[in-house]
Motif scaffolding. Structure first.
Motif: not given
Length: 542
Positions: A306-321, A373-374, A499-504
């Motif tokens: 998941i490229n964390m430098e791209k929006e909206p993937l820079d949001n941890v909640k999106v990655r967790q979703a 949603k969050e 890493m499991n919490d951050e979900v890269p």
């Protein structure tokens, strides 16, 4: 389980059934049938190999180039392992380091100085001896090239680390203790190159020159290479080690898996790349006369970067979703047909440092919706997932994800690229999501985690998530110089938790290795970490 989850799972299962039926129809159209007799499928069960000295290997992934210090492509590794030698090597079905160019070595009490004693019989393909000078040249060139190999040695050795004692003795002094140092030297990045390459350095340290040539000392020499079609290896008749059994190796690029399967059944191919045939096709072939399906535990892990430098993937909640929106159980059961299992991180089960307690994300679309949603993305968004072409498993995983993500408002566009283009795109950050797989080159958690998680490995170093966590960087650096194995294990387990919490990354599966070959192929072995290492030099056809 709520109604939405049941509906989602039902839709995913229906999708996989449709894909499986489609795949069967495809093979039925392109071959004469799926039966187990030669009348039905063209299998030449009683055939003998036409030439016991020629080995035909099929893959559908092209080879980018052959510079051992610059490539990070497994398809290149398969060839460079045969063209070059290393100080130490991995061989057989275990993950223990074995001597190769270095007959033996000493390690100083402080763990900083390694003294290697080279085999005096070793020679490059042009007949010149492999010397301590060649070892120094190879490692300093790797550092200068600054690509994949350099990442492995960064902070460990530098251009001043080498002391030539005599022609066949070299000392390498580390910048700091590095627990897995010997293990790293058995990888393709530790390949020893003929110093005569310096005559062709030009403006790129000889990268363009050696991209389609070999300057090694290995059991094979590069005979010819028709890009995108076939690469031919010839036995090095003057090899200093054990003479290779197979005199000619043809690595054939066969784009369609169904074509490769038919060629195997007819006896035109001896062995197929383990990534080429999907599990359902493997299962269909299990009772085919003349064919053997070899199965072995493996360290290969499927990953979604998941490229964390791209929006909206820079949001941890999106990655967790996204992590909650992957149907792991269905992937392993319905796509991989139980040839895979859940894993919580990039350290595979069976390797030192594996963390069995790391959280596993459930398939929970309601939880995924709540997180979006969050994060402020209740209405969803568009995403692009890159996959490499000619890989049915990745295609099926991608289509399943596309269906499941649609239910949480995400429109997933699947983009398929040729392997060299895929590799170039993801290592330059031109992706949002990328589905690939990873197998370690040496059996130590430093390898997987350094490449996937250290900030210095972003992009070309294969941190494709562009993950940047200073705490993780510090832990990785501590793990490299710590010789206490208990402390190292604590460090790597902690990193996996972070890493499991951050979900890269998302990790759908740890794979079982399955390889289809003709029964006449003997001496073929699967290494759990070097699954792309095919021991052509000791295979026979009987």
């Amino acid at each position: 389980m709520n109604k939405s989850r049941l509906l989602g799972k039902a839709m995913s299962l229906l999708l996989i059934v449709m894909l499986a039926l489609t795949g069967c129809n495809k093979y039925n159209q392109e071959s004469s049938g799926e039966g187990n007799t030669s009348e039905n499928n063209g299998t030449n069960a009683s055939a003998k190999p036409s030439d016991p000295n020629v080995f035909n290997f099929a893959t559908n992934q092209d080879i980018p180039h052959l510079d051992p210090h610059g490539t990070s492509a497994n398809t290149s590794f398969r060839v460079t392992y045969m063209l070059y030698d290393r100080l130490v090597t991995y061989d057989g079905t275990d993950t223990e380091v074995k001597p190769q160019l270095a007959e033996k070595w000493d390690i100083s009490d402080d763990g900083l100085t390694y003294t290697f004693y080279l085999n005096k019989e070793a020679k490059f393909h042009d007949g010149t001896p492999v010397t301590a000078e060649a070892v120094k040249y190879s490692f300093t060139r790797a550092i200068d090239v600054g690509k994949s190999a350099a990442g492995q040695f960064k902070g460990v050795i530098n251009k001043d680390s080498f002391e030539i004692v005599d022609d066949h003795t070299i000392k390498i002094k580390l910048e700091q203790p590095f627990a897995p140092f010997i293990k790293t030297l058995g990888t393709v990045f530790g390949n020893i190159v003929n110093p005569k390459l310096a005559e062709h350095h030009g403006d790129d340290l000889g990268e363009s020159y050696i991209a389609d040539k070999d300057m090694g000392s290995g059991p094979y020499v590069l005979e010819s290479w028709d890009r995108g079609q076939k690469l031919v290896l010839k036995a090095n008749e003057d090899y200093w080690g054990t003479s290779p059994t197979m005199k000619t190796v043809n690595i054939q690029i066969v784009n369609e898996p169904s074509t490769a399967r038919l060629m195997l059944e007819k006896g035109e191919i001896d062995l197929i790349d383990d990534t080429m045939l999907s599990p359902d096709v493997m299962k269909q072939m299990e009772d085919t006369e003349g064919i053997e399906i070899v199965k072995s535990p493996g360290y290969a892990i499927d990953d979604i970067a998941i490229n964390m430098e791209k929006e909206p993937l820079d949001n941890v909640k999106v990655r967790q979703a996204l992590a909650y929106a992957v149907n792991y159980d269905s992937i392993n059961k319905d796509i991989l047909l139980d040839a895979g299992k859940r894993v919580g991180g990039i350290i595979p089960e069976g390797m030192f440092g594996y963390n069995p307690d790391v959280k596993l994300y459930d398939f929970d679309l309601e939880k995924a919706k709540a997180l979006l949603k969050e994060a402020g993305y209740e209405k969803g968004f568009d995403l692009e997932l890159l996959i490499s072409e000619n890989n049915e498993v990745r295609k099926n995983i991608a289509v399943m994800m596309q269906s499941d993500l649609k239910q949480i408002g995400i429109n997933l566009n699947i983009k398929t690229l040729a392997w060299p283009t895929f590799l170039e795109t993801v290592t330059s950050g031109g992706h949002q999501l990328a589905l690939a797989s990873w197998t370690p080159d040496y059996p130590d958690p430093d390898y997987n985690l350094w490449y996937f998680a250290h900030s210095s490995s972003k992009g070309p170093g294969f941190n494709l998530a562009y993950f940047d966590n200073k705490n993780v960087d510090q832990l990785l650096e501590e793990g490299r110089k710590t010789v206490d194995e208990n402390r190292r294990e604590e460090i790597y387990k902690e990193i996996q938790t972070i890493m499991n919490d951050e979900v890269p990354y998302i990790f759908p599966s740890q794979r079982l290795v399955e390889v289809a070959k003709r029964e006449w192929v003997k001496g073929f072995e699967i290494n759990p970490m070097n699954t792309w290492y095919v021991p052509f030099q000791k295979i026979t056809k009987e």
